[in-house]
Design a protein around this motif. Structure first.
Motif, PDB file in Angstrom:
ATOM      1  N   HIS A  59      32.970  52.722  44.674  1.00 22.73           N
ATOM      2  CA  HIS A  59      31.723  52.960  43.937  1.00 22.73           C
ATOM      3  C   HIS A  59      30.568  52.278  44.659  1.00 22.73           C
ATOM      4  CE1 HIS A  59      29.859  54.321  40.170  1.00 22.73           C
ATOM      5  NE2 HIS A  59      29.032  53.304  40.374  1.00 22.73           N
ATOM      6  N   ILE A  60      30.257  52.792  45.844  1.00 22.24           N
ATOM      7  CA  ILE A  60      29.212  52.212  46.680  1.00 22.24           C
ATOM      8  C   ILE A  60      28.285  53.326  47.147  1.00 22.24           C
ATOM      9  CG2 ILE A  60      28.748  51.032  48.867  1.00 22.24           C
ATOM     10  CD1 ILE A  60      31.510  49.686  48.523  1.00 22.24           C
ATOM     11  N   ALA A  61      26.993  53.086  47.060  1.00 20.87           N
ATOM     12  CA  ALA A  61      26.007  54.064  47.520  1.00 20.87           C
ATOM     13  C   ALA A  61      25.862  53.953  49.037  1.00 20.87           C
ATOM     14  CB  ALA A  61      24.667  53.827  46.830  1.00 20.87           C
ATOM     15  N   THR A  62      26.265  54.975  49.751  1.00 21.01           N
ATOM     16  CA  THR A  62      26.161  54.996  51.207  1.00 21.01           C
ATOM     17  C   THR A  62      25.066  55.975  51.619  1.00 21.01           C
ATOM     18  OG1 THR A  62      27.893  56.677  51.325  1.00 21.01           O
ATOM     19  CG2 THR A  62      28.574  54.373  51.534  1.00 21.01           C
ATOM     20  N   PRO A  66      23.712  50.494  52.321  1.00 23.80           N
ATOM     21  CA  PRO A  66      24.690  49.485  51.905  1.00 23.80           C
ATOM     22  C   PRO A  66      24.587  48.245  52.780  1.00 23.80           C
ATOM     23  CG  PRO A  66      25.772  51.246  53.121  1.00 23.80           C
ATOM     24  CD  PRO A  66      24.355  51.694  52.900  1.00 23.80           C
ATOM     25  N   LEU A  67      24.611  47.092  52.154  1.00 24.33           N
ATOM     26  CA  LEU A  67      24.512  45.820  52.881  1.00 24.33           C
ATOM     27  C   LEU A  67      25.914  45.344  53.234  1.00 24.33           C
ATOM     28  CD1 LEU A  67      22.275  43.616  53.620  1.00 24.33           C
ATOM     29  CD2 LEU A  67      23.219  42.363  51.680  1.00 24.33           C
ATOM     30  N   VAL A  68      26.167  45.148  54.522  1.00 25.41           N
ATOM     31  CA  VAL A  68      27.474  44.701  55.004  1.00 25.41           C
ATOM     32  C   VAL A  68      27.432  43.204  55.234  1.00 25.41           C
ATOM     33  CG1 VAL A  68      29.218  44.913  56.811  1.00 25.41           C
ATOM     34  CG2 VAL A  68      27.941  46.929  56.067  1.00 25.41           C
ATOM     35  N   GLU A  69      28.373  42.500  54.623  1.00 26.61           N
ATOM     36  CA  GLU A  69      28.491  41.057  54.808  1.00 26.61           C
ATOM     37  C   GLU A  69      29.912  40.737  55.268  1.00 26.61           C
ATOM     38  OE1 GLU A  69      25.938  38.906  51.509  1.00 26.61           O
ATOM     39  OE2 GLU A  69      27.109  40.511  50.604  1.00 26.61           O
ATOM     40  N   MET A  70      30.028  39.681  56.069  1.00 28.08           N
ATOM     41  CA  MET A  70      31.339  39.231  56.525  1.00 28.08           C
ATOM     42  C   MET A  70      31.854  38.136  55.605  1.00 28.08           C
ATOM     43  SD  MET A  70      31.994  41.144  59.101  1.00 28.08           S
ATOM     44  CE  MET A  70      33.530  40.328  59.574  1.00 28.08           C
ATOM     45  N   GLN A  71      33.116  38.226  55.237  1.00 32.11           N
ATOM     46  CA  GLN A  71      33.761  37.161  54.487  1.00 32.11           C
ATOM     47  C   GLN A  71      34.490  36.252  55.465  1.00 32.11           C
ATOM     48  OE1 GLN A  71      35.349  38.464  50.443  1.00 32.11           O
ATOM     49  NE2 GLN A  71      35.678  40.311  51.646  1.00 32.11           N
ATOM     50  N   SER A  72      34.482  34.975  55.157  1.00 31.64           N
ATOM     51  CA  SER A  72      35.104  34.023  56.062  1.00 31.64           C
ATOM     52  C   SER A  72      36.032  33.103  55.298  1.00 31.64           C
ATOM     53  CB  SER A  72      34.032  33.191  56.778  1.00 31.64           C
ATOM     54  OG  SER A  72      33.383  32.348  55.847  1.00 31.64           O
ATOM     55  N   GLY A  73      36.765  32.281  56.057  1.00 30.86           N
ATOM     56  CA  GLY A  73      37.703  31.352  55.450  1.00 30.86           C
ATOM     57  C   GLY A  73      37.025  30.290  54.615  1.00 30.86           C
ATOM     58  N   LYS A  74      35.703  30.092  54.795  1.00 29.35           N
ATOM     59  CA  LYS A  74      34.966  29.093  54.036  1.00 29.35           C
ATOM     60  C   LYS A  74      34.190  29.712  52.887  1.00 29.35           C
ATOM     61  CE  LYS A  74      34.412  26.012  57.995  1.00 29.35           C
ATOM     62  NZ  LYS A  74      33.458  25.287  58.848  1.00 29.35           N
ATOM     63  N   ALA A  75      34.433  31.005  52.605  1.00 32.01           N
ATOM     64  CA  ALA A  75      33.663  31.684  51.563  1.00 32.01           C
ATOM     65  C   ALA A  75      33.852  31.042  50.209  1.00 32.01           C
ATOM     66  CB  ALA A  75      34.059  33.156  51.501  1.00 32.01           C
ATOM     67  N   SER A  76      35.061  30.524  49.918  1.00 34.49           N
ATOM     68  CA  SER A  76      35.315  29.929  48.616  1.00 34.49           C
ATOM     69  C   SER A  76      34.498  28.667  48.389  1.00 34.49           C
ATOM     70  CB  SER A  76      36.808  29.589  48.471  1.00 34.49           C
ATOM     71  OG  SER A  76      37.201  28.686  49.496  1.00 34.49           O
ATOM     72  N   GLU A  77      34.090  28.002  49.500  1.00 35.54           N
ATOM     73  CA  GLU A  77      33.325  26.772  49.377  1.00 35.54           C
ATOM     74  C   GLU A  77      31.830  27.036  49.308  1.00 35.54           C
ATOM     75  OE1 GLU A  77      34.397  24.323  52.645  1.00 35.54           O
ATOM     76  OE2 GLU A  77      36.534  24.437  52.275  1.00 35.54           O
ATOM     77  N   SER A  78      31.353  28.028  50.120  1.00 38.74           N
ATOM     78  CA  SER A  78      29.906  28.222  50.199  1.00 38.74           C
ATOM     79  C   SER A  78      29.464  29.617  49.847  1.00 38.74           C
ATOM     80  CB  SER A  78      29.426  27.918  51.629  1.00 38.74           C
ATOM     81  OG  SER A  78      30.096  28.754  52.554  1.00 38.74           O
ATOM     82  N   GLY A  79      30.417  30.525  49.581  1.00 37.08           N
ATOM     83  CA  GLY A  79      30.050  31.915  49.348  1.00 37.08           C
ATOM     84  C   GLY A  79      29.204  32.122  48.125  1.00 37.08           C
ATOM     85  N   ASP A  80      29.432  31.334  47.050  1.00 43.02           N
ATOM     86  CA  ASP A  80      28.673  31.539  45.823  1.00 43.02           C
ATOM     87  C   ASP A  80      27.191  31.302  46.024  1.00 43.02           C
ATOM     88  OD1 ASP A  80      31.270  30.225  43.641  1.00 43.02           O
ATOM     89  OD2 ASP A  80      30.965  32.198  44.519  1.00 43.02           O
ATOM     90  N   SER A  81      26.840  30.236  46.730  1.00 48.91           N
ATOM     91  CA  SER A  81      25.427  29.918  46.911  1.00 48.91           C
ATOM     92  C   SER A  81      24.729  30.950  47.768  1.00 48.91           C
ATOM     93  CB  SER A  81      25.274  28.527  47.547  1.00 48.91           C
ATOM     94  OG  SER A  81      25.930  28.471  48.796  1.00 48.91           O
ATOM     95  N   SER A  82      25.398  31.434  48.841  1.00 47.22           N
ATOM     96  CA  SER A  82      24.752  32.427  49.689  1.00 47.22           C
ATOM     97  C   SER A  82      24.602  33.736  48.967  1.00 47.22           C
ATOM     98  CB  SER A  82      25.556  32.624  50.987  1.00 47.22           C
ATOM     99  OG  SER A  82      26.842  33.113  50.697  1.00 47.22           O
ATOM    100  N   SER A  83      25.602  34.101  48.180  1.00 45.80           N
ATOM    101  CA  SER A  83      25.506  35.346  47.428  1.00 45.80           C
ATOM    102  C   SER A  83      24.383  35.294  46.430  1.00 45.80           C
ATOM    103  CB  SER A  83      26.847  35.616  46.716  1.00 45.80           C
ATOM    104  OG  SER A  83      26.764  36.747  45.893  1.00 45.80           O
ATOM    105  N   GLY A  84      24.224  34.156  45.779  1.00 45.57           N
ATOM    106  CA  GLY A  84      23.145  34.015  44.809  1.00 45.57           C
ATOM    107  C   GLY A  84      21.793  34.184  45.448  1.00 45.57           C
TER     108      GLY A  84
END
Length: 402
Positions: free
Chosen positions: A166-169, A189-207
Motif C-alpha cells: 500500500h505505497i503510492a509509487t 516514495p521516500l526510500v530510507e535505509m534501515q541499519s543495525g542501529k535503527a532500534s537505538e536512533s531510528g525513532d528520533s530520525s523518523s520523527g
C-alpha cells in the motif's frame, strides 16, 4: 548428381557460411562495442542551482563471466547535458541510460531537471522514481552496498511496492504529468535505509521526517541529510524502508508526509490494490487492537460539486480479514463481528485520508488532485472561484468483507 552428393554440398556450404558470420569483422566489432558500454541501473539527481550532480550505479560488461559487479560514480556539470557527458568521460565508456530502472531524486533537485532528463537523455518515460531524504548520491551508495550483499536488483523493491504494497509509487512521466496538472503537485516514495542501529536512533530520525511533512516544509529532509553523509563505522544496512512520501510543487520539494498521510494519498491517488489493512475494532464494549485483513482491491474517485464548493472522496475497499483475532470475533457472533469490522476498517481508512488532507494543507500541496477534478469538470468555476483551502471535503467510505 545424386541427392546424397547435393545434401553433402549443402551442408558444407552452410558450415562455411556460419563460420564466416561468426568470425567476420563486423561481429568482432560488435563484441568490442558491447564491451565499450556502461549499463546504468540507478541514476541519482542532486542540485539544480549552479551545479547539477549525477550519480550512476553502473555495471561494465566484459568478456569474462561473472565480472559484472555494481559500483557508483558521481559527476558534476553546470547543466544536465554537461553532467551526462561527464559520465562518459568519468567511466571511459559510452553510458547506456536506456536500461536505467530507477531515478532517485535528492532533496535539493529541481523538478525542471526531470523534464530535461526525459528529453535530453535515453532515460525511459516509464522509469520508476524515488526520493532520498537527503542526497541521492548517499542513498545510491548505501543501496549499492546493500544490493551487493543481498543480491537484490535495482528497482525491484519499488516495483514490488507498486504491485503488492500500500505505497503510492510514480514514474518519470507520471511525476511530470501530475506536476503539470491543475493541482501543480506530484509525489515520490521516500526510500530510507534501515541499519543495525535503527532500534537505538531510528525513532528520533523518523520523527524528524514526519515533522517535516506536517510542518509543510523540508525540515524533515534537512535533518536527514546531515546524517546521511556516509554510514558510521560498524553500521550494517539491514533493509530498505518505503513508508513516506516526498511531496513536490513547481519549485521543488515542499514536505515529507509521514506513513499515515502517505497511506491516505495511496488510498485515493495511487492504483494500489494489494496490501494489508489493520484497524482497532470496538466489540461488545472492548477495543480489540490490530485486527488485520488483506486488501483485495479498491475503487477510489473524487466527485466535485461546484455549486457548494464540495469534493467527496469515495472509496470502496474489498478486504479479507484474517488472523486469530478475526477468528475469535467471528466465532462469537458473525453478524455483529462483521458490523464491528466494517466500522473499524472504515474509521481507519477515513482517518488516513483525513491525515493526508491535513498534511497537504500544511504543505500547500494537493496530492488527492482535487483541483484537477474541478478543472476538468468545471473549468469556469476553477478559474473564477476555486480555492483549495476553502473546499469542503466529505468522505464516502464503503467496506466489502470477503
Amino acid at each position: 548428381m545424386t541427392k546424397r552428393k547435393k545434401l553433402l554440398i549443402y551442408k558444407a556450404l552452410l558450415f562455411l557460411f556460419a563460420f564466416f558470420i561468426a568470425f567476420m569483422p563486423s561481429t568482432s566489432l560488435r563484441n568490442k562495442e558491447v564491451n565499450s558500454r556502461v549499463i546504468v541501473g540507478i541514476l541519482g539527481l542532486d542540485g539544480g542551482g549552479e551545479k547539477v550532480r549525477l550519480t550512476a550505479q553502473y555495471v561494465m560488461p566484459t568478456e569474462a563471466q561473472g565480472s559484472t559487479g555494481k559500483d557508483t560514480v558521481t559527476v558534476e556539470g553546470e547543466t544536465l547535458d554537461e553532467a551526462a557527458e561527464a559520465l562518459n568521460t568519468a567511466l571511459g565508456r559510452r553510458v547506456e541510460l536506456g536500461h536505467c530502472s530507477m531515478v532517485i531524486v535528492g532533496k535539493d533537485a529541481k523538478p525542471e531537471l526531470l523534464g530535461s532528463l526525459m528529453t535530453a537523455t535515453d532515460v525511459a518515460a516509464d522509469v520508476w522514481m524515488a526520493a532520498a531524504d537527503g542526497k541521492a548520491e548517499d542513498l545510491i551508495a548505501d543501496l549499492t552496498d546493500f544490493m551487493s550483499k543481498t543480491g537484490a536488483t535495482d528497482a525491484n523493491f519499488i516495483a514490488y511496492s507498486a504491485r503488492k504494497a500500500h505505497i503510492a509509487t510514480n514514474t518519470l512521466l507520471g511525476f511530470l504529468s501530475d506536476l503539470g496538472s491543475a493541482s501543480k503537485t506530484a509525489y515520490l516514495p521516500l526510500v530510507e535505509m534501515q541499519s543495525g542501529k535503527a532500534s537505538e536512533s531510528g525513532d528520533s530520525s523518523s520523527g524528524g521526517s514526519s515533522g517535516g511533512g506536517k510542518g509543510g516544509d523540508s525540515s524533515g529532509g534537512g535533518s536527514g541529510e546531515e546524517g546521511k553523509g556516509g554510514s558510521s563505522e560498524g553500521e550494517q544496512k539491514t533493509g530498505m524502508k518505503v513508508e513516506k512520501l516526498a511531496m513536490y510543487g513547481e519549485n521543488g520539494r515542499v514536505g515529507i508526509f509521514d506513513s499515515t498521510s502517505a497511506r491516505g494519498v495511496a488510498w485515493v491517488s495511487a492504483p494500489v490494490e494489494k496490501g494489508t489493512v489493520c484497524a482497532d475494532v470496538e466489540y461488545e464494549g472492548k477495543t480489540i487492537k490490530g485486527v488485520c485483513g488483506r486488501l483485495l482491491k479498491k475503487h477510489a474517485s473524487v466527485k466535485i460539486d461546484e455549486k457548494t464548493g464540495t469534493a467527496t472522496v469515495k472509496i470502496k475497499a474489498f478486504i479479507e480479514p484474517h488472523g486469530d483475532k478475526f477468528n475469535t470475533l467471528f466465532a462469537t457472533n458473525s453478524k455483529k463481528a462483521n458490523d464491528a469490522l466494517i466500522a473499524g476498517y472504515k474509521k481507519k481508512i477515513q482517518g488516513e485520508v483525513e491525515s493526508a488532507v491535513g498534511s497537504s494543507l500544511a504543505a500547500t500541496a494537493d496530492p488527492l488532485f482535487i483541483g484537477r477534478e474541478f478543472y476538468r469538470h468545471s473549468p469556469d468555476y476553477f478559474k473564477s472561484e476555486y480555492d483549495y483551502y476553502s473546499v469542503k471535503i466529505k468522505y464516502d467510505i464503503e467496506i466489502a468483507l470477503k
